[in-house]
Every structure is written in structure tokens, then in C-alpha cells.
Scaffold this motif. Structure first.
Motif, PDB file in Angstrom:
ATOM      1  N   MET A 123     -48.714  -8.044  -4.079  1.00 29.48           N
ATOM      2  CA  MET A 123     -47.671  -9.058  -4.263  1.00 29.48           C
ATOM      3  C   MET A 123     -48.065 -10.360  -3.575  1.00 29.48           C
ATOM      4  N   THR A 124     -47.631 -11.458  -4.175  1.00 30.78           N
ATOM      5  CA  THR A 124     -47.833 -12.744  -3.521  1.00 30.78           C
ATOM      6  C   THR A 124     -46.950 -12.805  -2.281  1.00 30.78           C
ATOM      7  N   ARG A 125     -47.268 -13.721  -1.409  1.00 32.10           N
ATOM      8  CA  ARG A 125     -46.500 -13.858  -0.173  1.00 32.10           C
ATOM      9  C   ARG A 125     -45.022 -14.149  -0.462  1.00 32.10           C
ATOM     10  N   GLY A 126     -44.766 -14.968  -1.444  1.00 33.27           N
ATOM     11  CA  GLY A 126     -43.392 -15.311  -1.795  1.00 33.27           C
ATOM     12  C   GLY A 126     -42.595 -14.100  -2.264  1.00 33.27           C
ATOM     13  N   PHE A 127     -43.157 -13.331  -3.186  1.00 34.63           N
ATOM     14  CA  PHE A 127     -42.470 -12.131  -3.670  1.00 34.63           C
ATOM     15  C   PHE A 127     -42.327 -11.090  -2.563  1.00 34.63           C
ATOM     16  N   ALA A 128     -43.354 -10.975  -1.724  1.00 26.25           N
ATOM     17  CA  ALA A 128     -43.295 -10.019  -0.617  1.00 26.25           C
ATOM     18  C   ALA A 128     -42.172 -10.396   0.357  1.00 26.25           C
ATOM     19  N   ASN A 129     -42.014 -11.670   0.641  1.00 23.99           N
ATOM     20  CA  ASN A 129     -40.935 -12.105   1.538  1.00 23.99           C
ATOM     21  C   ASN A 129     -39.557 -11.837   0.946  1.00 23.99           C
ATOM     22  N   ILE A 130     -39.429 -12.077  -0.348  1.00 25.17           N
ATOM     23  CA  ILE A 130     -38.150 -11.802  -1.008  1.00 25.17           C
ATOM     24  C   ILE A 130     -37.840 -10.310  -0.942  1.00 25.17           C
ATOM     25  N   ARG A 131     -38.830  -9.481  -1.258  1.00 25.78           N
ATOM     26  CA  ARG A 131     -38.642  -8.022  -1.218  1.00 25.78           C
ATOM     27  C   ARG A 131     -38.310  -7.566   0.194  1.00 25.78           C
ATOM     28  N   LEU A 132     -39.032  -8.065   1.169  1.00 24.72           N
ATOM     29  CA  LEU A 132     -38.785  -7.700   2.559  1.00 24.72           C
ATOM     30  C   LEU A 132     -37.367  -8.062   2.975  1.00 24.72           C
ATOM     31  N   ASN A 133     -36.938  -9.257   2.638  1.00 26.06           N
ATOM     32  CA  ASN A 133     -35.578  -9.681   2.996  1.00 26.06           C
ATOM     33  C   ASN A 133     -34.522  -8.848   2.279  1.00 26.06           C
ATOM     34  N   ASP A 134     -34.740  -8.545   1.010  1.00 30.04           N
ATOM     35  CA  ASP A 134     -33.769  -7.749   0.256  1.00 30.04           C
ATOM     36  C   ASP A 134     -33.626  -6.343   0.836  1.00 30.04           C
ATOM     37  N   ILE A 135     -34.729  -5.751   1.242  1.00 29.36           N
ATOM     38  CA  ILE A 135     -34.701  -4.375   1.719  1.00 29.36           C
ATOM     39  C   ILE A 135     -34.213  -4.266   3.161  1.00 29.36           C
ATOM     40  N   THR A 136     -34.549  -5.243   3.995  1.00 24.58           N
ATOM     41  CA  THR A 136     -34.253  -5.098   5.417  1.00 24.58           C
ATOM     42  C   THR A 136     -32.938  -5.734   5.861  1.00 24.58           C
ATOM     43  N   LYS A 137     -32.283  -6.500   5.001  1.00 24.75           N
ATOM     44  CA  LYS A 137     -30.979  -7.010   5.431  1.00 24.75           C
ATOM     45  C   LYS A 137     -30.009  -5.837   5.515  1.00 24.75           C
ATOM     46  N   ASN A 138     -29.001  -5.937   6.328  1.00 29.16           N
ATOM     47  CA  ASN A 138     -28.136  -4.803   6.656  1.00 29.16           C
ATOM     48  C   ASN A 138     -27.462  -4.152   5.459  1.00 29.16           C
ATOM     49  N   GLU A 139     -27.257  -4.891   4.371  1.00 25.19           N
ATOM     50  CA  GLU A 139     -26.558  -4.311   3.232  1.00 25.19           C
ATOM     51  C   GLU A 139     -27.341  -3.154   2.607  1.00 25.19           C
ATOM     52  N   ALA A 140     -28.664  -3.281   2.550  1.00 26.09           N
ATOM     53  CA  ALA A 140     -29.475  -2.245   1.895  1.00 26.09           C
ATOM     54  C   ALA A 140     -29.455  -0.924   2.667  1.00 26.09           C
ATOM     55  N   PRO A 141     -29.775  -0.921   3.973  1.00 29.98           N
ATOM     56  CA  PRO A 141     -29.690   0.355   4.707  1.00 29.98           C
ATOM     57  C   PRO A 141     -28.270   0.916   4.745  1.00 29.98           C
ATOM     58  N   CYS A 142     -27.285   0.040   4.791  1.00 26.79           N
ATOM     59  CA  CYS A 142     -25.884   0.481   4.809  1.00 26.79           C
ATOM     60  C   CYS A 142     -25.561   1.284   3.555  1.00 26.79           C
ATOM     61  N   VAL A 154     -42.536  -1.791   4.558  1.00 24.30           N
ATOM     62  CA  VAL A 154     -42.276  -2.612   3.368  1.00 24.30           C
ATOM     63  C   VAL A 154     -43.372  -3.660   3.189  1.00 24.30           C
ATOM     64  N   THR A 155     -43.776  -4.300   4.272  1.00 19.95           N
ATOM     65  CA  THR A 155     -44.828  -5.315   4.195  1.00 19.95           C
ATOM     66  C   THR A 155     -46.141  -4.704   3.721  1.00 19.95           C
ATOM     67  N   THR A 156     -46.477  -3.528   4.229  1.00 14.32           N
ATOM     68  CA  THR A 156     -47.701  -2.846   3.811  1.00 14.32           C
ATOM     69  C   THR A 156     -47.635  -2.459   2.342  1.00 14.32           C
ATOM     70  N   GLU A 157     -46.466  -1.988   1.915  1.00  7.95           N
ATOM     71  CA  GLU A 157     -46.291  -1.627   0.506  1.00  7.95           C
ATOM     72  C   GLU A 157     -46.485  -2.864  -0.381  1.00  7.95           C
ATOM     73  N   CYS A 158     -45.940  -3.990   0.032  1.00  2.00           N
ATOM     74  CA  CYS A 158     -46.099  -5.231  -0.735  1.00  2.00           C
ATOM     75  C   CYS A 158     -47.569  -5.633  -0.814  1.00  2.00           C
ATOM     76  N   TYR A 159     -48.256  -5.506   0.295  1.00  2.00           N
ATOM     77  CA  TYR A 159     -49.692  -5.829   0.319  1.00  2.00           C
ATOM     78  C   TYR A 159     -50.459  -4.905  -0.614  1.00  2.00           C
ATOM     79  N   ASP A 160     -50.180  -3.612  -0.512  1.00  2.00           N
ATOM     80  CA  ASP A 160     -50.880  -2.625  -1.346  1.00  2.00           C
ATOM     81  C   ASP A 160     -50.633  -2.861  -2.835  1.00  2.00           C
ATOM     82  N   ARG A 161     -49.484  -3.398  -3.175  1.00  2.00           N
ATOM     83  CA  ARG A 161     -49.162  -3.690  -4.583  1.00  2.00           C
ATOM     84  C   ARG A 161     -49.717  -5.033  -5.036  1.00  2.00           C
TER      85      ARG A 161
END
Length: 113
Positions: free
Chosen positions: A34-53, A25-32
Motif C-alpha cells: 500500500m502507498t503511504r497515504g492508503f496505509a495511513n487511512i487504513r491505520l486510522n480506520d482500524i485503530t480509532k476507538n470505534e473499530a475495536p469497540c 496493521v502497519t506491517t500488513e499495509c507494507y506487505d500488501r
């Protein structure tokens, strides 16, 4: 190196899978670009347990999760751990191949979230 228990509910693989997921996810954000702030938000949204669940419902994985005696159905935590363990297994079984791991993450649709 200490002996690994014969059965640890694949939690060790889930730890690896969580790290691989964060890397993808971090690499994808970098490749796109994204600013650090948006990348952190995306990372948190995707990796918190609710998303994989949620992905266990779409891919009907819950039926394959081994349950402890007396457990009727897998919890959300167990479901998220299962997805992370699968990603970890792909990483380990592929000889730590980032490309194979990224394809597994993409196959789950995690990056589409």
C-alpha cells in the motif's frame, strides 16, 4: 521502576496493545504494498476507538469488563480499551512474540475491517 498499582483497569496493557495493533496493521499495509497515504487511512480506520469497540459486540467481551461502582454498562472507550488490553496481554504473555500478537489481532477480525 515505580511500583505498578494493583488494579489500573488494564490501561497499561491497553497502551501496549494499541502499539502492537498499530505495528501489525502497519506491517500488513507494507506487505500488501500500500502507498503511504492508503496505509495511513487504513491505520486510522482500524485503530480509532470505534473499530475495536465494535469487536466487543461480535465477540461478546463486554460481559467480562470490570465496571467501577455505579457504572451500569461499559462505555465505548472501555470496550475499545478492553480489546487493546487483550492484545497487549497476548504480546506480554507470549514473551513479546509478534507472531502470537498478529494471530490475536487476526482472531478478532481486526484486519478484515
Amino acid at each position: 521502576m515505580p511500583n505498578k498499582p494493583l488494579f489500573d483497569s488494564n490501561k497499561s496493557l491497553a497502551v501496549v496493545g494499541d502499539a502492537v495493533l498499530r505495528l501489525v496493521v502497519t506491517t500488513e499495509c507494507y506487505d500488501r504494498g500500500m502507498t503511504r497515504g492508503f496505509a495511513n487511512i487504513r491505520l486510522n480506520d482500524i485503530t480509532k476507538n470505534e473499530a475495536p469497540c465494535e469487536l466487543t459486540y461480535a465477540h461478546q467481551i463486554a460481559q467480562f469488563i470490570a465496571l467501577q461502582p455505579g457504572t451500569v454498562r461499559p462505555s465505548d472507550y472501555m470496550r475499545a480499551t478492553a480489546v487493546e488490553a487483550i492484545i497487549g496481554a497476548v504480546f506480554k504473555d507470549s514473551g513479546s512474540d509478534y507472531g502470537a500478537s498478529k494471530r490475536a489481532v487476526e482472531a478478532f477480525g481486526i484486519l478484515d475491517q
